[in-house]
Write a protein that holds these residues in place. Structure first.
Motif, PDB file in Angstrom:
ATOM      1  N   GLU A 104      -8.301   4.015   1.954  1.00  0.00           N
ATOM      2  CA  GLU A 104      -9.194   2.955   2.407  1.00  0.00           C
ATOM      3  C   GLU A 104      -9.403   1.920   1.309  1.00  0.00           C
ATOM      4  OE1 GLU A 104     -12.726   4.947   3.649  1.00  0.00           O
ATOM      5  OE2 GLU A 104     -11.941   5.419   5.658  1.00  0.00           O
ATOM      6  N   ARG A 105      -9.615   2.398   0.083  1.00  0.00           N
ATOM      7  CA  ARG A 105      -9.798   1.464  -1.047  1.00  0.00           C
ATOM      8  C   ARG A 105      -8.516   0.688  -1.320  1.00  0.00           C
ATOM      9  NH1 ARG A 105     -12.697   5.962  -3.177  1.00  0.00           N
ATOM     10  NH2 ARG A 105     -10.869   6.615  -4.378  1.00  0.00           N
ATOM     11  N   LEU A 106      -7.380   1.387  -1.263  1.00  0.00           N
ATOM     12  CA  LEU A 106      -6.101   0.736  -1.536  1.00  0.00           C
ATOM     13  C   LEU A 106      -5.808  -0.353  -0.510  1.00  0.00           C
ATOM     14  CD1 LEU A 106      -3.461   0.681  -3.187  1.00  0.00           C
ATOM     15  CD2 LEU A 106      -2.549   2.359  -1.572  1.00  0.00           C
ATOM     16  N   LEU A 107      -5.990  -0.051   0.756  1.00  0.00           N
ATOM     17  CA  LEU A 107      -5.702  -1.019   1.805  1.00  0.00           C
ATOM     18  C   LEU A 107      -6.708  -2.160   1.805  1.00  0.00           C
ATOM     19  CD1 LEU A 107      -4.638   1.345   4.718  1.00  0.00           C
ATOM     20  CD2 LEU A 107      -3.194   0.004   3.194  1.00  0.00           C
ATOM     21  N   GLY A 108      -7.885  -1.915   1.218  1.00  0.00           N
ATOM     22  CA  GLY A 108      -8.860  -2.985   1.099  1.00  0.00           C
ATOM     23  C   GLY A 108      -8.405  -4.096   0.175  1.00  0.00           C
ATOM     24  N   ARG A 109      -7.398  -3.816  -0.648  1.00  0.00           N
ATOM     25  CA  ARG A 109      -6.882  -4.833  -1.568  1.00  0.00           C
ATOM     26  C   ARG A 109      -5.822  -5.723  -0.928  1.00  0.00           C
ATOM     27  NH1 ARG A 109      -5.330  -0.399  -6.127  1.00  0.00           N
ATOM     28  NH2 ARG A 109      -7.390   0.583  -6.357  1.00  0.00           N
ATOM     29  N   TRP A 116       2.167  -3.587   6.590  1.00  0.00           N
ATOM     30  CA  TRP A 116       3.309  -3.837   5.704  1.00  0.00           C
ATOM     31  C   TRP A 116       2.937  -3.520   4.260  1.00  0.00           C
ATOM     32  CZ3 TRP A 116       8.065  -3.683   4.991  1.00  0.00           C
ATOM     33  CH2 TRP A 116       8.721  -4.405   3.990  1.00  0.00           C
ATOM     34  N   TYR A 117       1.709  -3.829   3.878  1.00  0.00           N
ATOM     35  CA  TYR A 117       1.242  -3.522   2.527  1.00  0.00           C
ATOM     36  C   TYR A 117       1.268  -2.010   2.295  1.00  0.00           C
ATOM     37  CZ  TYR A 117      -1.853  -3.430  -1.565  1.00  0.00           C
ATOM     38  OH  TYR A 117      -2.390  -3.221  -2.819  1.00  0.00           O
ATOM     39  N   ALA A 118       0.772  -1.239   3.258  1.00  0.00           N
ATOM     40  CA  ALA A 118       0.766   0.222   3.134  1.00  0.00           C
ATOM     41  C   ALA A 118       2.186   0.756   3.035  1.00  0.00           C
ATOM     42  CB  ALA A 118       0.049   0.851   4.317  1.00  0.00           C
ATOM     43  N   PHE A 119       3.095   0.213   3.832  1.00  0.00           N
ATOM     44  CA  PHE A 119       4.480   0.691   3.808  1.00  0.00           C
ATOM     45  C   PHE A 119       5.107   0.465   2.437  1.00  0.00           C
ATOM     46  CE2 PHE A 119       9.074   0.032   4.700  1.00  0.00           C
ATOM     47  CZ  PHE A 119       9.347   1.324   5.128  1.00  0.00           C
ATOM     48  N   ARG A 120       4.869  -0.711   1.868  1.00  0.00           N
ATOM     49  CA  ARG A 120       5.472  -1.026   0.570  1.00  0.00           C
ATOM     50  C   ARG A 120       4.824  -0.261  -0.576  1.00  0.00           C
ATOM     51  NH1 ARG A 120       4.307  -5.609  -1.294  1.00  0.00           N
ATOM     52  NH2 ARG A 120       2.806  -6.303   0.308  1.00  0.00           N
ATOM     53  N   ILE A 121       3.502  -0.272  -0.622  1.00  0.00           N
ATOM     54  CA  ILE A 121       2.791   0.250  -1.793  1.00  0.00           C
ATOM     55  C   ILE A 121       2.634   1.765  -1.754  1.00  0.00           C
ATOM     56  CG2 ILE A 121       0.631   0.121  -3.092  1.00  0.00           C
ATOM     57  CD1 ILE A 121       2.407  -2.373  -3.230  1.00  0.00           C
ATOM     58  N   VAL A 122       2.551   2.343  -0.560  1.00  0.00           N
ATOM     59  CA  VAL A 122       2.344   3.784  -0.448  1.00  0.00           C
ATOM     60  C   VAL A 122       3.647   4.513  -0.117  1.00  0.00           C
ATOM     61  CG1 VAL A 122       1.107   5.625   0.765  1.00  0.00           C
ATOM     62  CG2 VAL A 122      -0.065   3.460   0.237  1.00  0.00           C
ATOM     63  N   TYR A 123       4.286   4.154   0.974  1.00  0.00           N
ATOM     64  CA  TYR A 123       5.406   4.951   1.479  1.00  0.00           C
ATOM     65  C   TYR A 123       6.702   4.718   0.700  1.00  0.00           C
ATOM     66  CZ  TYR A 123       2.222   5.982   5.268  1.00  0.00           C
ATOM     67  OH  TYR A 123       1.138   6.411   5.982  1.00  0.00           O
ATOM     68  N   LEU A 124       7.069   3.467   0.493  1.00  0.00           N
ATOM     69  CA  LEU A 124       8.296   3.211  -0.267  1.00  0.00           C
ATOM     70  C   LEU A 124       8.163   3.713  -1.702  1.00  0.00           C
ATOM     71  CD1 LEU A 124       9.449  -0.339   0.915  1.00  0.00           C
ATOM     72  CD2 LEU A 124      10.318   1.903   1.601  1.00  0.00           C
TER      73      LEU A 124
END
Length: 279
Positions: A104-109, A116-124
């Motif tokens: 939640e904190r990460l996606l808040g940025r 797309w942000y979650a896919f790049r920063i977390v999953y990839l």
């Protein structure tokens, strides 16, 4: 030049690197699709262990006819057992819960599209880390020499790590399940010897797997980046450091921190004021 030692199948190993990357990214891609469906990105934590297991199984299949069969089987079993146990534990622990506050904190940025942000920063990123950390697993499958004492020393270290993880997780789960412990912090059992028995366990597991790949010195030098990256993640990255920032303001945590080792186990020091929880 053969940098891994006599008989090492460099061309086959190079292909394995690509296949292992495909295995790791396939797992995190499936996790991403599941997360979109359930609207919860904590699913990616379960994929972490599963992706390592997928890389190990892919490497075992790809290395048939190249590496020593005993070492191939050993390193695969060590990795798959660890990965499945971790995935199962995290799935059980997260059942019925909502999104992890970390995500939640990460996606808040995110300044643009959150998905797309979650896919790049977390999953990839997670897929890349799995591939990098698993380099010793991949290399060990292609080593042709018979296993030496280093492989058995690594297996013993792996077993120590798995024991710390399993026992520590079970002790914490039992502690939290007791209503009498609500609001208290865990400082019993392994948690009185180290504030992070689960992270210390991971540390031992991955240095143990690295030792299994160490019979060829050049191979060890080329793949030591794997356990080094895992050690950084556990101690200075998303493991110990992040958890302790989260726990810093909890009542009694300062006393627990003063009396209990931050990572490597040792007997508790002096009297503890209050009760404590970690992990």
């Amino acid at each position: 030049m053969n940098v891994f030692g006599s008989g090492f199948a460099w061309n086959a190993f190079a292909l394995n690197l690509a296949v292992a990357a495909g295995a790791a990214f396939s797992v995190v891609l499936v996790a991403f699709l599941v997360a979109l469906r359930v609207k919860m990105h904590r699913i990616v934590d379960i994929a972490w262990g599963l992706a390592f297991a997928a890389v190990a199984l892919a490497s075992y299949g790809m290395s048939a006819g190249y590496g020593d069969d005993g070492r191939r089987l050993l390193v695969t079993l060590l990795t798959v057992v660890w990965g499945l146990r971790l995935a199962g534990h995290l799935a059980w622990r997260g059942r019925g819960q909502g999104e992890d506050p970390r995500y939640e904190r990460l996606l808040g940025r995110a300044s643009g599209n959150r998905t797309w942000y979650a896919f790049r920063i977390v999953y990839l990123l997670q897929g890349a880390l799995v591939w990098l950390v698993s380099l010793p697993v991949q290399a060990a499958a292609y080593e042709t020499g018979a296993m030496s004492f280093l492989a058995w020393l690594g297996t013993a270290l792996w077993l120590l790590g798995l024991t710390f993880e399993t026992v520590g997780d079970r002790q914490l789960a039992r502690f939290k399940a007791d209503p009498a412990n609500r609001g208290r912090l865990m400082d019993r059992g392994l948690w009185s010897w180290t504030r992070h028995p689960n992270y210390f366990g991971d540390f031992c597991v991955w240095w143990g797997i690295f030792l299994v790949a160490c019979d060829a010195p050049a191979a060890a030098a080329a793949t030591v980046i794997g356990p080094l990256v895992m050690s950084f993640l556990l101690i200075g990255g998303s493991g110990k450091a992040l958890m302790e920032r989260h726990m810093a303001e909890r009542p009694g945590y300062a006393a627990y921190r003063a009396s209990t080792s931050g990572f490597f186990p040792r007997p508790p020091r002096g009297p503890r004021e209050g009760d404590t929880e970690a992990g």
